[in-house]
Design a protein around this motif. Structure first.
Motif, PDB file in Angstrom:
ATOM      1  N   GLU A 143     -19.520 -41.947  -9.793  1.00 16.86           N
ATOM      2  CA  GLU A 143     -19.621 -43.392  -9.606  1.00 16.86           C
ATOM      3  C   GLU A 143     -20.574 -44.051 -10.604  1.00 16.86           C
ATOM      4  O   GLU A 143     -20.580 -45.271 -10.746  1.00 16.86           O
ATOM      5  N   ARG A 144     -21.360 -43.252 -11.288  1.00 16.20           N
ATOM      6  CA  ARG A 144     -22.257 -43.801 -12.311  1.00 16.20           C
ATOM      7  C   ARG A 144     -21.462 -44.471 -13.430  1.00 16.20           C
ATOM      8  O   ARG A 144     -21.939 -45.403 -14.067  1.00 16.20           O
ATOM      9  N   CYS A 145     -20.273 -43.964 -13.689  1.00 15.94           N
ATOM     10  CA  CYS A 145     -19.415 -44.537 -14.727  1.00 15.94           C
ATOM     11  C   CYS A 145     -18.608 -45.688 -14.127  1.00 15.94           C
ATOM     12  O   CYS A 145     -17.745 -45.471 -13.286  1.00 15.94           O
ATOM     13  N   THR A 146     -18.876 -46.884 -14.584  1.00 14.83           N
ATOM     14  CA  THR A 146     -18.159 -48.056 -14.076  1.00 14.83           C
ATOM     15  C   THR A 146     -16.944 -48.411 -14.934  1.00 14.83           C
ATOM     16  O   THR A 146     -16.039 -49.107 -14.475  1.00 14.83           O
ATOM     17  N   SER A 147     -16.908 -47.921 -16.169  1.00 10.34           N
ATOM     18  CA  SER A 147     -15.789 -48.198 -17.064  1.00 10.34           C
ATOM     19  C   SER A 147     -15.768 -47.138 -18.167  1.00 10.34           C
ATOM     20  O   SER A 147     -16.827 -46.652 -18.570  1.00 10.34           O
ATOM     21  N   PRO A 148     -14.595 -46.763 -18.663  1.00 11.41           N
ATOM     22  CA  PRO A 148     -13.237 -47.087 -18.218  1.00 11.41           C
ATOM     23  C   PRO A 148     -12.914 -46.431 -16.876  1.00 11.41           C
ATOM     24  O   PRO A 148     -13.584 -45.465 -16.480  1.00 11.41           O
ATOM     25  N   ASP A 149     -11.903 -46.945 -16.211  1.00 16.97           N
ATOM     26  CA  ASP A 149     -11.493 -46.378 -14.921  1.00 16.97           C
ATOM     27  C   ASP A 149     -11.022 -44.937 -15.109  1.00 16.97           C
ATOM     28  O   ASP A 149     -10.336 -44.617 -16.077  1.00 16.97           O
ATOM     29  N   ASN A 150     -11.406 -44.108 -14.160  1.00 20.11           N
ATOM     30  CA  ASN A 150     -10.976 -42.695 -14.131  1.00 20.11           C
ATOM     31  C   ASN A 150     -11.374 -41.906 -15.384  1.00 20.11           C
ATOM     32  O   ASN A 150     -10.729 -40.921 -15.741  1.00 20.11           O
ATOM     33  N   ILE A 151     -12.453 -42.330 -16.034  1.00 17.18           N
ATOM     34  CA  ILE A 151     -12.866 -41.648 -17.259  1.00 17.18           C
ATOM     35  C   ILE A 151     -13.324 -40.212 -16.995  1.00 17.18           C
ATOM     36  O   ILE A 151     -13.059 -39.309 -17.795  1.00 17.18           O
ATOM     37  N   VAL A 152     -13.972 -39.969 -15.857  1.00 20.56           N
ATOM     38  CA  VAL A 152     -14.487 -38.620 -15.594  1.00 20.56           C
ATOM     39  C   VAL A 152     -13.348 -37.621 -15.379  1.00 20.56           C
ATOM     40  O   VAL A 152     -13.317 -36.570 -16.040  1.00 20.56           O
ATOM     41  N   PRO A 153     -12.386 -37.882 -14.478  1.00 14.34           N
ATOM     42  CA  PRO A 153     -11.283 -36.918 -14.346  1.00 14.34           C
ATOM     43  C   PRO A 153     -10.453 -36.789 -15.627  1.00 14.34           C
ATOM     44  O   PRO A 153      -9.953 -35.709 -15.938  1.00 14.34           O
ATOM     45  N   TRP A 154     -10.328 -37.876 -16.377  1.00 12.80           N
ATOM     46  CA  TRP A 154      -9.606 -37.846 -17.655  1.00 12.80           C
ATOM     47  C   TRP A 154     -10.286 -36.890 -18.629  1.00 12.80           C
ATOM     48  O   TRP A 154      -9.659 -36.010 -19.214  1.00 12.80           O
ATOM     49  N   HIS A 155     -11.587 -37.072 -18.781  1.00 14.20           N
ATOM     50  CA  HIS A 155     -12.404 -36.231 -19.659  1.00 14.20           C
ATOM     51  C   HIS A 155     -12.363 -34.777 -19.193  1.00 14.20           C
ATOM     52  O   HIS A 155     -12.161 -33.861 -20.002  1.00 14.20           O
ATOM     53  N   LEU A 156     -12.554 -34.587 -17.906  1.00 13.72           N
ATOM     54  CA  LEU A 156     -12.618 -33.240 -17.335  1.00 13.72           C
ATOM     55  C   LEU A 156     -11.294 -32.504 -17.492  1.00 13.72           C
ATOM     56  O   LEU A 156     -11.251 -31.339 -17.893  1.00 13.72           O
ATOM     57  N   THR A 157     -10.192 -33.180 -17.198  1.00 10.36           N
ATOM     58  CA  THR A 157      -8.874 -32.549 -17.274  1.00 10.36           C
ATOM     59  C   THR A 157      -8.510 -32.157 -18.698  1.00 10.36           C
ATOM     60  O   THR A 157      -8.112 -31.016 -18.956  1.00 10.36           O
ATOM     61  N   LEU A 158      -8.662 -33.092 -19.632  1.00 11.47           N
ATOM     62  CA  LEU A 158      -8.229 -32.821 -21.005  1.00 11.47           C
ATOM     63  C   LEU A 158      -9.108 -31.785 -21.709  1.00 11.47           C
ATOM     64  O   LEU A 158      -8.600 -30.895 -22.405  1.00 11.47           O
ATOM     65  N   PHE A 159     -10.423 -31.870 -21.512  1.00 10.62           N
ATOM     66  CA  PHE A 159     -11.283 -30.873 -22.150  1.00 10.62           C
ATOM     67  C   PHE A 159     -11.141 -29.504 -21.483  1.00 10.62           C
ATOM     68  O   PHE A 159     -11.292 -28.471 -22.144  1.00 10.62           O
ATOM     69  N   SER A 160     -10.834 -29.489 -20.181  1.00 11.56           N
ATOM     70  CA  SER A 160     -10.576 -28.206 -19.507  1.00 11.56           C
ATOM     71  C   SER A 160      -9.306 -27.566 -20.050  1.00 11.56           C
ATOM     72  O   SER A 160      -9.255 -26.346 -20.274  1.00 11.56           O
ATOM     73  N   LEU A 161      -8.281 -28.385 -20.276  1.00 11.03           N
ATOM     74  CA  LEU A 161      -7.041 -27.877 -20.873  1.00 11.03           C
ATOM     75  C   LEU A 161      -7.299 -27.318 -22.272  1.00 11.03           C
ATOM     76  O   LEU A 161      -6.801 -26.244 -22.627  1.00 11.03           O
ATOM     77  N   LEU A 162      -8.086 -28.042 -23.049  1.00  9.46           N
ATOM     78  CA  LEU A 162      -8.416 -27.564 -24.397  1.00  9.46           C
ATOM     79  C   LEU A 162      -9.195 -26.251 -24.337  1.00  9.46           C
ATOM     80  O   LEU A 162      -8.965 -25.343 -25.141  1.00  9.46           O
ATOM     81  N   LEU A 163     -10.099 -26.163 -23.381  1.00 14.10           N
ATOM     82  CA  LEU A 163     -10.907 -24.951 -23.222  1.00 14.10           C
ATOM     83  C   LEU A 163     -10.011 -23.751 -22.911  1.00 14.10           C
ATOM     84  O   LEU A 163     -10.119 -22.690 -23.539  1.00 14.10           O
ATOM     85  N   VAL A 164      -9.115 -23.933 -21.939  1.00 14.73           N
ATOM     86  CA  VAL A 164      -8.232 -22.840 -21.521  1.00 14.73           C
ATOM     87  C   VAL A 164      -7.249 -22.466 -22.630  1.00 14.73           C
ATOM     88  O   VAL A 164      -7.081 -21.288 -22.966  1.00 14.73           O
ATOM     89  N   MET A 165      -6.602 -23.476 -23.222  1.00  9.71           N
ATOM     90  CA  MET A 165      -5.588 -23.188 -24.250  1.00  9.71           C
ATOM     91  C   MET A 165      -6.195 -22.572 -25.500  1.00  9.71           C
ATOM     92  O   MET A 165      -5.618 -21.660 -26.093  1.00  9.71           O
ATOM     93  N   SER A 166      -7.383 -23.047 -25.905  1.00 10.70           N
ATOM     94  CA  SER A 166      -8.024 -22.445 -27.079  1.00 10.70           C
ATOM     95  C   SER A 166      -8.473 -21.017 -26.776  1.00 10.70           C
ATOM     96  O   SER A 166      -8.437 -20.154 -27.656  1.00 10.70           O
ATOM     97  N   GLY A 167      -8.870 -20.765 -25.539  1.00  5.55           N
ATOM     98  CA  GLY A 167      -9.224 -19.402 -25.138  1.00  5.55           C
ATOM     99  C   GLY A 167      -8.025 -18.474 -25.227  1.00  5.55           C
ATOM    100  O   GLY A 167      -8.123 -17.333 -25.720  1.00  5.55           O
ATOM    101  N   ILE A 168      -6.865 -18.961 -24.767  1.00  2.83           N
ATOM    102  CA  ILE A 168      -5.631 -18.169 -24.853  1.00  2.83           C
ATOM    103  C   ILE A 168      -5.262 -17.926 -26.311  1.00  2.83           C
ATOM    104  O   ILE A 168      -4.880 -16.813 -26.693  1.00  2.83           O
ATOM    105  N   GLN A 169      -5.392 -18.956 -27.140  1.00  2.26           N
ATOM    106  CA  GLN A 169      -5.098 -18.804 -28.569  1.00  2.26           C
ATOM    107  C   GLN A 169      -5.986 -17.745 -29.212  1.00  2.26           C
ATOM    108  O   GLN A 169      -5.508 -16.926 -30.011  1.00  2.26           O
ATOM    109  N   ALA A 170      -7.262 -17.767 -28.883  1.00  2.77           N
ATOM    110  CA  ALA A 170      -8.195 -16.786 -29.452  1.00  2.77           C
ATOM    111  C   ALA A 170      -7.799 -15.368 -29.046  1.00  2.77           C
ATOM    112  O   ALA A 170      -7.832 -14.438 -29.865  1.00  2.77           O
ATOM    113  N   VAL A 171      -7.393 -15.201 -27.780  1.00  2.00           N
ATOM    114  CA  VAL A 171      -6.970 -13.882 -27.297  1.00  2.00           C
ATOM    115  C   VAL A 171      -5.706 -13.427 -28.027  1.00  2.00           C
ATOM    116  O   VAL A 171      -5.603 -12.276 -28.463  1.00  2.00           O
TER     117      VAL A 171
END
Length: 199
Positions: A143-171
């Motif tokens: 709730e500390r983030c007032t703008s943009p809307d849904n920025i935290v789940p957006w940030h969390l989802t996309l960077f988590s996907l990048l983390l997982v996919m880059s990990g798979i690529q490295a393997v």
């Protein structure tokens, strides 16, 4: 197991992962799915292009090399039926190492971005309101983030996907390093047999 066939399988897996990483990085330029007025409002790690360059463009080169290994003409090099294929497999180790570096770059950036949290508007200012990943376990802090809307789940989802996919690529690139070593030593079973023995 044929080393050329294994490399082709790895290459065909890396291509869609590279495309997805590129798309994820592009989406991060639109915090919360919206166009921001000022580019300084975008999280710093997005501008490092981890998904776009590291796990995207840079990953295309090893993927294409891996895909082409099975079709390389491995016979008739210097009078040795298998040395052409072995040289190709050796060169794939170099490209696999480049792939590991690119994926590692994206993985580290994604981990840093997840720990740091998104840049968002808090009151009148744009800042990083979270410290050392505290927002990951406590959703009330979002709730500390007032703008943009849904920025935290957006940030969390996309960077988590990048983390997982880059990990798979490295393997996958790490697997090709081992596969390439076997191919360099033994050749490819589909063409010239293992360890120089004709099929």
């Amino acid at each position: 197991m044929c080393t050329g066939g294994c490399a082709k399988c790895l290459g065909s897996t890396l291509i869609p992962l590279a495309v997805l990483c590129t798309l994820a990085n592009i989406l991060l330029f639109f915090p919360g799915g919206k166009v921001v007025e000022d580019r300084t409002y975008i999280t710093d790690e997005v501008w490092c292009f981890g998904g776009l360059l590291g796990s995207g463009v840079l990953m295309i080169f090893p993927a294409l090399v891996f895909l082409g290994l099975q079709n390389n003409d491995c016979c008739g090099c210097c009078g040795n039926r298998s040395c052409g294929k072995r040289f190709a497999m050796f060169s794939s180790i170099i490209f696999a190492a480049i792939g590991v570096l690119g994926a590692g770059y994206c993985f580290i950036l994604s981990a840093v971005a997840l720990n740091k949290g998104p840049k968002c508007k808090t009151g009148e200012n744009w800042s990083y309101p979270f410290k050392a990943g505290d927002y990951l376990a406590d959703h009330t802090l979002w709730e500390r983030c007032t703008s943009p809307d849904n920025i935290v789940p957006w940030h969390l989802t996309l960077f988590s996907l990048l983390l997982v996919m880059s990990g798979i690529q490295a393997v996958l690139c790490g697997i090709q390093v081992v596969n390439g070593l076997f191919g360099t030593i033994c050749g490819d079973c589909k063409c010239c047999g293992c360890c120089g023995v004709s099929s």
